[in-house]
Design a protein around this motif. Structure first.
Motif, PDB file in Angstrom:
ATOM      1  N   LEU A   9       0.850  -1.182   0.000  1.00  0.00           N
ATOM      2  CA  LEU A   9       0.000   0.000   0.000  1.00  0.00           C
ATOM      3  C   LEU A   9       0.889   1.237   0.000  1.00  0.00           C
ATOM      4  CD1 LEU A   9      -2.690  -1.048   2.653  1.00  0.00           C
ATOM      5  CD2 LEU A   9      -2.705  -1.402   0.172  1.00  0.00           C
ATOM      6  N   TRP A  10       0.614   2.166  -0.904  1.00  0.00           N
ATOM      7  CA  TRP A  10       1.422   3.371  -1.068  1.00  0.00           C
ATOM      8  C   TRP A  10       0.544   4.605  -0.917  1.00  0.00           C
ATOM      9  CZ3 TRP A  10       6.723   3.190  -2.806  1.00  0.00           C
ATOM     10  CH2 TRP A  10       7.191   1.901  -3.037  1.00  0.00           C
ATOM     11  N   GLN A  11       1.141   5.669  -0.364  1.00  0.00           N
ATOM     12  CA  GLN A  11       0.469   6.957  -0.269  1.00  0.00           C
ATOM     13  C   GLN A  11       1.266   8.008  -1.047  1.00  0.00           C
ATOM     14  OE1 GLN A  11      -0.786   8.442   3.519  1.00  0.00           O
ATOM     15  NE2 GLN A  11      -1.362   6.414   4.292  1.00  0.00           N
ATOM     16  N   LEU A  12       0.532   8.920  -1.664  1.00  0.00           N
ATOM     17  CA  LEU A  12       1.178   9.981  -2.432  1.00  0.00           C
ATOM     18  C   LEU A  12       1.484  11.172  -1.530  1.00  0.00           C
ATOM     19  CD1 LEU A  12       2.076  11.000  -5.232  1.00  0.00           C
ATOM     20  CD2 LEU A  12      -0.225  11.966  -5.500  1.00  0.00           C
ATOM     21  N   ASN A  13       2.779  11.534  -1.489  1.00  0.00           N
ATOM     22  CA  ASN A  13       3.187  12.728  -0.759  1.00  0.00           C
ATOM     23  C   ASN A  13       2.756  13.955  -1.566  1.00  0.00           C
ATOM     24  OD1 ASN A  13       4.719  14.982   0.243  1.00  0.00           O
ATOM     25  ND2 ASN A  13       6.153  13.527   1.192  1.00  0.00           N
ATOM     26  N   MET A  14       1.807  14.696  -1.014  1.00  0.00           N
ATOM     27  CA  MET A  14       1.224  15.804  -1.773  1.00  0.00           C
ATOM     28  C   MET A  14       2.173  16.990  -1.912  1.00  0.00           C
ATOM     29  SD  MET A  14      -1.420  14.196  -2.441  1.00  0.00           S
ATOM     30  CE  MET A  14      -2.298  15.455  -3.394  1.00  0.00           C
ATOM     31  N   VAL A  15       3.285  16.984  -1.186  1.00  0.00           N
ATOM     32  CA  VAL A  15       4.248  18.083  -1.265  1.00  0.00           C
ATOM     33  C   VAL A  15       5.214  17.873  -2.428  1.00  0.00           C
ATOM     34  CG1 VAL A  15       6.098  19.320  -0.068  1.00  0.00           C
ATOM     35  CG2 VAL A  15       4.077  18.530   1.205  1.00  0.00           C
ATOM     36  N   ASN A  16       5.863  16.718  -2.454  1.00  0.00           N
ATOM     37  CA  ASN A  16       6.835  16.468  -3.518  1.00  0.00           C
ATOM     38  C   ASN A  16       6.315  15.530  -4.606  1.00  0.00           C
ATOM     39  OD1 ASN A  16       6.877  13.942  -2.308  1.00  0.00           O
ATOM     40  ND2 ASN A  16       8.841  14.300  -1.265  1.00  0.00           N
ATOM     41  N   ARG A  17       5.038  15.081  -4.474  1.00  0.00           N
ATOM     42  CA  ARG A  17       4.381  14.236  -5.464  1.00  0.00           C
ATOM     43  C   ARG A  17       5.096  12.909  -5.665  1.00  0.00           C
ATOM     44  NH1 ARG A  17      -0.470  15.798  -5.655  1.00  0.00           N
ATOM     45  NH2 ARG A  17      -0.713  14.657  -7.638  1.00  0.00           N
ATOM     46  N   GLU A  18       5.683  12.407  -4.600  1.00  0.00           N
ATOM     47  CA  GLU A  18       6.341  11.104  -4.670  1.00  0.00           C
ATOM     48  C   GLU A  18       5.520  10.073  -3.898  1.00  0.00           C
ATOM     49  OE1 GLU A  18      10.313  11.320  -3.281  1.00  0.00           O
ATOM     50  OE2 GLU A  18      11.033  12.546  -4.955  1.00  0.00           O
ATOM     51  N   TRP A  19       5.526   8.836  -4.409  1.00  0.00           N
ATOM     52  CA  TRP A  19       4.816   7.755  -3.731  1.00  0.00           C
ATOM     53  C   TRP A  19       5.668   7.211  -2.594  1.00  0.00           C
ATOM     54  CZ3 TRP A  19      -0.163   6.753  -4.276  1.00  0.00           C
ATOM     55  CH2 TRP A  19      -0.814   7.160  -5.446  1.00  0.00           C
ATOM     56  N   MET A  20       5.050   7.103  -1.402  1.00  0.00           N
ATOM     57  CA  MET A  20       5.736   6.633  -0.205  1.00  0.00           C
ATOM     58  C   MET A  20       5.110   5.319   0.265  1.00  0.00           C
ATOM     59  SD  MET A  20       7.836   9.157   0.075  1.00  0.00           S
ATOM     60  CE  MET A  20       8.562   8.887   1.689  1.00  0.00           C
ATOM     61  N   PRO A  21       5.938   4.311   0.630  1.00  0.00           N
ATOM     62  CA  PRO A  21       5.379   3.038   1.108  1.00  0.00           C
ATOM     63  C   PRO A  21       4.655   3.226   2.444  1.00  0.00           C
ATOM     64  CG  PRO A  21       7.759   3.107   1.429  1.00  0.00           C
ATOM     65  CD  PRO A  21       7.407   4.313   0.614  1.00  0.00           C
ATOM     66  N   ASP A  22       3.478   2.639   2.547  1.00  0.00           N
ATOM     67  CA  ASP A  22       2.664   2.769   3.756  1.00  0.00           C
ATOM     68  C   ASP A  22       2.568   1.455   4.518  1.00  0.00           C
ATOM     69  OD1 ASP A  22       0.948   4.044   5.599  1.00  0.00           O
ATOM     70  OD2 ASP A  22      -0.806   3.233   4.578  1.00  0.00           O
ATOM     71  N   LEU A  23       2.344   0.363   3.798  1.00  0.00           N
ATOM     72  CA  LEU A  23       2.176  -0.939   4.444  1.00  0.00           C
ATOM     73  C   LEU A  23       2.474  -2.034   3.441  1.00  0.00           C
ATOM     74  CD1 LEU A  23       1.141  -2.653   6.888  1.00  0.00           C
ATOM     75  CD2 LEU A  23      -1.137  -2.519   5.847  1.00  0.00           C
ATOM     76  N   THR A  24       3.128  -3.096   3.924  1.00  0.00           N
ATOM     77  CA  THR A  24       3.387  -4.276   3.117  1.00  0.00           C
ATOM     78  C   THR A  24       2.917  -5.506   3.873  1.00  0.00           C
ATOM     79  OG1 THR A  24       5.333  -3.257   2.069  1.00  0.00           O
ATOM     80  CG2 THR A  24       5.152  -5.651   1.937  1.00  0.00           C
ATOM     81  N   VAL A  25       2.138  -6.334   3.199  1.00  0.00           N
ATOM     82  CA  VAL A  25       1.678  -7.581   3.810  1.00  0.00           C
ATOM     83  C   VAL A  25       2.013  -8.744   2.866  1.00  0.00           C
ATOM     84  CG1 VAL A  25      -0.152  -6.552   5.193  1.00  0.00           C
ATOM     85  CG2 VAL A  25      -0.643  -7.185   2.833  1.00  0.00           C
TER      86      VAL A  25
END
Length: 221
Positions: A38-54
């Motif tokens: 699961l990834w979330q988009l950093n709205m400041v730098n527009r980069e995808w950040m990892p949120d959770l891995t299962v």
């Protein structure tokens, strides 16, 4: 605001999640290795950040302990048989390869003495062979399950709805694990002999200990 909702009905059980914020984006990725990211988009730098891995841990692997086996990350070995069950094969002693699972120590006979053993703080089994009724109380669920000899377990998946909701399993219980902080209860059908408390059930840990003793002894032969 990020909301997670459990949906339970006669056809399926699943989770939904959504955000009320328009400044929030997420995505799910299934990797070639079988992991869900699961990834979330950093709205400041527009980069995808990892949120959770299962899966997160060993017990997150599907059905790792086999039928009627329970997985716990707080014990070693991680797998053991539920009360009233024993290893299918006495030769399987590797605690990290226990997918053949367990079988009943005593067969069911659908007699009046049969009942249910309560297991607390559990992740409920796979619901592929389960049916759901949203109108039953927990007591009504027990009665209906006991009256059907093919019903192997029951539970109320809706812990926030005052006990209303009946989930019943027919067949083997797969993918059970212990969640220390979870208040979910699972009621598993047992033979009358098991409920008398006279049997000393077999589990993976004792089998592994016996195997380890024999292995150490063989080193001196």
């Amino acid at each position: 605001m990020y909301k997670i909702n459990l949906v339970v009905n006669e056809k399926e059980v699943y989770y939904t999640h959504r955000s009320d914020s328009t400044a929030f984006s997420s995505r799910s990725v299934m990797t070639p290795g079988g992991k869900l990211e699961l990834w979330q988009l950093n709205m400041v730098n527009r980069e995808w950040m990892p949120d959770l891995t299962v899966p997160v841990d060993y017990c997150d692997n599907y059905g790792i302990c086999g039928p009627y086996g329970s997985c716990s990350t707080s014990t070693f070995p991680n797998c053991e048989c539920l009360k009233g069950f024993e290893l299918k094969s006495s030769l399987e002693v590797n605690p990290y390869n226990s997918t053949s699972g367990c079988r009943r120590s005593r067969p069911l006979d659908c007699g009046d003495g049969e009942g249910f053993v309560k297991f607390s703080s559990m992740k409920l089994p796979d619901t592929q062979n389960a049916v759901y009724d949203g109108s039953m109380s927990l007591r009504e669920c027990e009665i209906v399950c006991k009256d059907n000899c093919s019903c192997t377990a029951y539970a109320n998946p809706n812990m926030t709805t005052s006990g209303v909701g009946c989930l019943r399993w027919f067949g083997d219980l797969i993918d059970v694990r212990v969640y220390a902080l979870n208040e979910q209860d699972l009621y598993v059908r047992q033979a009358a002999f098991e409920l008398s408390g006279k049997v000393n059930t077999l589990n993976f840990e004792r089998v592994y200990s016996s195997y380890n003793h024999c292995y150490n002894f063989s080193l001196f032969l």
